[in-house]
Design a protein around this motif. Sequence first.
Motif, PDB file in Angstrom:
ATOM      1  N   ILE A 176     -37.432  11.032  11.813  1.00  0.00           N
ATOM      2  CA  ILE A 176     -37.262  12.532  11.587  1.00  0.00           C
ATOM      3  C   ILE A 176     -36.403  12.818  12.361  1.00  0.00           C
ATOM      4  O   ILE A 176     -35.875  13.922  12.070  1.00  0.00           O
ATOM      5  N   ASP A 177     -36.329  12.185  13.447  1.00  0.00           N
ATOM      6  CA  ASP A 177     -35.623  12.976  15.011  1.00  0.00           C
ATOM      7  C   ASP A 177     -35.311  11.689  15.904  1.00  0.00           C
ATOM      8  O   ASP A 177     -36.034  11.092  16.265  1.00  0.00           O
ATOM      9  N   ARG A 178     -34.298  12.219  16.563  1.00  0.00           N
ATOM     10  CA  ARG A 178     -34.000  11.188  17.413  1.00  0.00           C
ATOM     11  C   ARG A 178     -33.519  11.878  18.725  1.00  0.00           C
ATOM     12  O   ARG A 178     -32.278  12.401  18.133  1.00  0.00           O
ATOM     13  N   SER A 179     -33.688  12.150  19.590  1.00  0.00           N
ATOM     14  CA  SER A 179     -33.104  12.787  20.840  1.00  0.00           C
ATOM     15  C   SER A 179     -32.570  12.259  22.409  1.00  0.00           C
ATOM     16  O   SER A 179     -33.234  11.444  22.310  1.00  0.00           O
ATOM     17  N   GLY A 180     -32.306  12.597  23.369  1.00  0.00           N
ATOM     18  CA  GLY A 180     -31.868  11.828  23.988  1.00  0.00           C
ATOM     19  C   GLY A 180     -30.736  10.949  24.308  1.00  0.00           C
ATOM     20  O   GLY A 180     -30.430  10.509  23.317  1.00  0.00           O
ATOM     21  N   PRO A 181     -30.097  10.962  25.427  1.00  0.00           N
ATOM     22  CA  PRO A 181     -29.690   9.999  26.104  1.00  0.00           C
ATOM     23  C   PRO A 181     -30.471   7.943  25.953  1.00  0.00           C
ATOM     24  O   PRO A 181     -31.451   8.317  25.252  1.00  0.00           O
ATOM     25  N   ASP A 182     -29.359   7.083  25.428  1.00  0.00           N
ATOM     26  CA  ASP A 182     -30.002   5.408  25.025  1.00  0.00           C
ATOM     27  C   ASP A 182     -31.474   5.092  25.824  1.00  0.00           C
ATOM     28  O   ASP A 182     -32.651   4.594  25.635  1.00  0.00           O
ATOM     29  N   HIS A 183     -31.078   5.667  26.903  1.00  0.00           N
ATOM     30  CA  HIS A 183     -31.809   5.006  28.619  1.00  0.00           C
ATOM     31  C   HIS A 183     -33.490   5.781  28.868  1.00  0.00           C
ATOM     32  O   HIS A 183     -34.556   5.374  28.907  1.00  0.00           O
ATOM     33  N   ALA A 184     -33.036   7.172  27.895  1.00  0.00           N
ATOM     34  CA  ALA A 184     -34.808   7.508  27.831  1.00  0.00           C
ATOM     35  C   ALA A 184     -34.869   8.768  26.686  1.00  0.00           C
ATOM     36  O   ALA A 184     -34.859  10.137  26.176  1.00  0.00           O
TER      37      ALA A 184
ATOM     38  N   LYS B 179     -50.372  12.440  -1.667  1.00  0.00           N
ATOM     39  CA  LYS B 179     -51.321  13.213  -2.777  1.00  0.00           C
ATOM     40  C   LYS B 179     -52.757  13.558  -1.218  1.00  0.00           C
ATOM     41  O   LYS B 179     -53.120  13.958  -1.320  1.00  0.00           O
ATOM     42  N   VAL B 180     -52.807  13.484  -0.182  1.00  0.00           N
ATOM     43  CA  VAL B 180     -53.367  13.486   1.244  1.00  0.00           C
ATOM     44  C   VAL B 180     -52.887  14.287   1.872  1.00  0.00           C
ATOM     45  O   VAL B 180     -53.356  15.561   2.201  1.00  0.00           O
ATOM     46  N   GLY B 181     -51.770  14.009   2.742  1.00  0.00           N
ATOM     47  CA  GLY B 181     -51.433  14.795   3.946  1.00  0.00           C
ATOM     48  C   GLY B 181     -50.199  14.360   5.155  1.00  0.00           C
ATOM     49  O   GLY B 181     -49.771  12.938   4.493  1.00  0.00           O
ATOM     50  N   GLU B 182     -49.946  14.521   5.815  1.00  0.00           N
ATOM     51  CA  GLU B 182     -48.486  13.997   6.515  1.00  0.00           C
ATOM     52  C   GLU B 182     -48.923  14.783   8.336  1.00  0.00           C
ATOM     53  O   GLU B 182     -49.295  14.980   8.284  1.00  0.00           O
ATOM     54  N   ALA B 183     -48.466  13.918   8.918  1.00  0.00           N
ATOM     55  CA  ALA B 183     -48.965  14.077  10.330  1.00  0.00           C
ATOM     56  C   ALA B 183     -47.315  13.244  11.344  1.00  0.00           C
ATOM     57  O   ALA B 183     -46.843  12.514  10.948  1.00  0.00           O
ATOM     58  N   GLN B 184     -46.807  13.858  12.239  1.00  0.00           N
ATOM     59  CA  GLN B 184     -46.298  13.548  13.323  1.00  0.00           C
ATOM     60  C   GLN B 184     -45.998  13.725  14.507  1.00  0.00           C
ATOM     61  O   GLN B 184     -47.242  14.049  15.053  1.00  0.00           O
ATOM     62  N   ALA B 185     -45.331  12.534  15.420  1.00  0.00           N
ATOM     63  CA  ALA B 185     -45.723  12.426  16.634  1.00  0.00           C
ATOM     64  C   ALA B 185     -44.586  12.399  17.470  1.00  0.00           C
ATOM     65  O   ALA B 185     -43.160  11.701  16.651  1.00  0.00           O
ATOM     66  N   THR B 186     -43.660  12.180  17.844  1.00  0.00           N
ATOM     67  CA  THR B 186     -42.776  11.847  19.183  1.00  0.00           C
ATOM     68  C   THR B 186     -43.230  10.856  20.470  1.00  0.00           C
ATOM     69  O   THR B 186     -44.523  11.393  21.127  1.00  0.00           O
ATOM     70  N   ALA B 187     -42.063   9.831  20.741  1.00  0.00           N
ATOM     71  CA  ALA B 187     -42.584   9.324  21.827  1.00  0.00           C
ATOM     72  C   ALA B 187     -41.391   8.210  22.128  1.00  0.00           C
ATOM     73  O   ALA B 187     -40.008   8.534  21.520  1.00  0.00           O
ATOM     74  N   SER B 188     -41.212   7.702  23.100  1.00  0.00           N
ATOM     75  CA  SER B 188     -39.941   7.114  24.127  1.00  0.00           C
ATOM     76  C   SER B 188     -39.370   5.786  22.880  1.00  0.00           C
ATOM     77  O   SER B 188     -38.385   5.469  23.309  1.00  0.00           O
TER      78      SER B 188
END
Length: 223
Positions: free
Chosen positions: A177-185, A196-205
């Motif tokens: 749902i999102d991509r940010s920062g330069p290619d090397h970081a 019908k249960v739910g959702e969660a999200q997380a961010t990593a490199s």
Amino acid sequence: MSTLDPETLAWLNKLGFEPQDHDLWLAALTHGSHDADVDYERLEFLGDRVLGLCMADWLYRHNNAPEGKLSQRLNALVSRETCARIARKIELGEHIRMGKQARDDGGLESTNILGDVVEAMLGAGFLDCGFEPICELVHEIWSDEFNGDTGEAKHPKSALQEWAAGNQRKPPMYEVIDRSGPDHAAQFTVKVSVHKVGEAQATASNKQEAEKRAAKAFMERFG
């Protein structure tokens, strides 16, 4: 022939590497932002395979687990995240040759870059010293990871997949749902949802790690 910086050469010697072809090692430690014509990517490709074979052999000889469990541990022990932990452990960052902008953007802390350069070093070591000496070094440097619980627990994505099936739900869906920062970081934010249960999200490199963290967050919330 190019020459390694004396401090970098001393660092490699301390780790157990004995560089003969300095050009190989300079390439292994060079990011594309420093020299567009020489960087670690080809050596990283080779080192990834060297590490995989070395680790597979090590697991086979010292673990009587079935194939599925061996594969689970292998994947964890050679993952980019584990390689990056190894990089930080051996203080690799200060020896990577990188352009100023990439440094300012956090390149020396990038899990992707650190993990890739560790593999590039193994590729250089394989070409320069041979397979057996590099495997011995892997055994030494990876000993804490190997003897610890890395890869022992079920991967969060597998656990979520089984949870959904066991609860008669549709398979989990992953979406960047999102991509940010330069290619090397770069930073990736991934959302995982179960109908019908739910959702969660997380961010990593990287996308794979973001999916893993999202699955873990989902299980902690709904599992």
